[in-house]
Scaffold this active site. Structure first.
Site, PDB file in Angstrom:
ATOM      1  CG  LEU A 225      -2.316  -0.505   1.154  1.00  0.00           C
ATOM      2  CD1 LEU A 225      -3.009  -0.342   2.499  1.00  0.00           C
ATOM      3  CD2 LEU A 225      -3.122   0.162   0.066  1.00  0.00           C
ATOM      4  CG  ASP A 226       1.086   3.628  -3.453  1.00  0.00           C
ATOM      5  OD1 ASP A 226       2.125   2.984  -3.668  1.00  0.00           O
ATOM      6  OD2 ASP A 226       0.174   3.753  -4.298  1.00  0.00           O
ATOM      7  N   PRO A 227       2.361   4.979   0.691  1.00  0.00           N
ATOM      8  CG  PRO A 227       4.555   5.743   1.050  1.00  0.00           C
ATOM      9  CD  PRO A 227       3.672   5.079   0.014  1.00  0.00           C
TER      10      PRO A 227
ATOM     11  CB  ALA B 148      -2.980   4.123   0.122  1.00  0.00           C
TER      12      ALA B 148
END
Length: 304
Positions: free
Chosen positions: A37-39, A41
């Site tokens: 998961l992207d930072p 998100a």
């Protein structure tokens, strides 16, 4: 120590930060996650603890569900609000048109992964290459949008929930929607609501709980893995630990049926002993000689 954790990753931290927090609190080095998961998100992050990291590949996570809020009229390098703005455009498109375009993406389509992503190119993460100025354009991949609902348009934003196949980038979906609208769009908020059977309503934030809560939240691998089970006699467990391939006389009970070449779980007294590949169909095992090999070991677990 074995099991899966259904964790909630808050905004502003990396998936690796979550793994490090679990390592620190459980005092165990072997921890891994399924699906970055992207930072920017938040949401569900499935983590494997101990030898369970070797089982992440068997998780049934073909479907994922997200909530996303996008900003119209803005195009960024990363396809999300954290990236450098490449272009800004006026967006005077009727709400009905925006809704129709969003809905039009339901089904299969070819999607280009973002240049800034955790996807690998020749062993290197794309985001690392991009930060070095090496922008890699990957070919489009086949993805599927199973459904889109709860669409809300409040210009300059629009939001929706979406269920997608594994490997789908929601940032790319927002960009593609913006491209089709002709004004551009970028992801502003992103929340992963579910990964397979792991739901955000059951997820725990590892930064807000202690060791005991993490331990009691460990999910037995047998409850999660979609693999048939075979009960083996305890007397033969040591044979498996020593690398001996299972024969028919190892088998105490066929808990589930299986086909040739299926991966199965070999269990003893409720504990996972090994993952093995079936070399026979379960229907025809009685025709085997007692010492005839019926499974080929793939992964052995000594936590029993």
């Amino acid at each position: 120590m074995m099991g899966f954790l259904n964790l909630y990753k808050p905004k502003g931290v990396t998936s690796h930060d979550v793994v490090d927090e679990v390592r620190r609190k459980l005092n165990i080095r072997r921890v891994g996650h399924a699906g970055t998961l992207d930072p920017f998100a938040e949401g569900v992050l499935v983590v494997g603890v101990g030898s369970t990291t070797r089982l992440l590949e068997y998780l049934q996570v073909e479907r994922k569900r997200y909530y996303v809020k996008a900003l119209l009229g803005v195009i960024t390098e990363t396809f999300d609000i954290t990236g450098e703005i490449v272009e800004e455009r006026e967006c005077n498109i009727p709400d009905e048109r925006i809704i129709d375009v969003v809905k039009s993406f339901v089904g299969k389509y070819k999607q280009v992964p973002p240049a800034y992503s955790a996807k690998k190119y020749k062993g290197e993460r794309l985001y690392k290459l991009a930060r070095e100025g090496k922008i890699i354009s990957l070919p489009p991949v086949d993805v599927e949008i199973y459904g889109i609902d709860k669409i809300i348009v409040k210009k300059p934003h629009f939001s929706f929930e979406v269920e997608v196949s594994k490997g789908t980038y929601i940032r790319s979906l927002c960009m593609d929607i913006g491209y089709k609208l002709g004004c551009g769009a970028t992801a502003k908020e992103l929340k992963r609501l579910s990964v397979g059977t792991f739901d955000i309503r059951d997820a725990i934030n590892p930064f807000e709980v202690g060791r005991e809560k993490l331990l009691e939240s460990l999910i037995d691998v047998q409850k999660v893995l979609p693999l048939p089970k075979v009960e083996i006699y305890k007397d033969f467990v040591e044979n498996i630990y020593n690398g001996n391939q299972p024969t028919l006389d190892f088998v105490k009970e066929m808990v589930d049926s299986f086909s040739k070449d299926d991966d199965v779980m070999l269990i003893c007294n409720g504990q996972l002993v090994a993952i093995a590949k079936a070399e026979r169909n379960s229907k025809f095992l009685e025709k085997n000689l007692p010492r005839g090999r019926i499974f080929k070991l793939k992964k052995v677990f000594k936590e029993i």
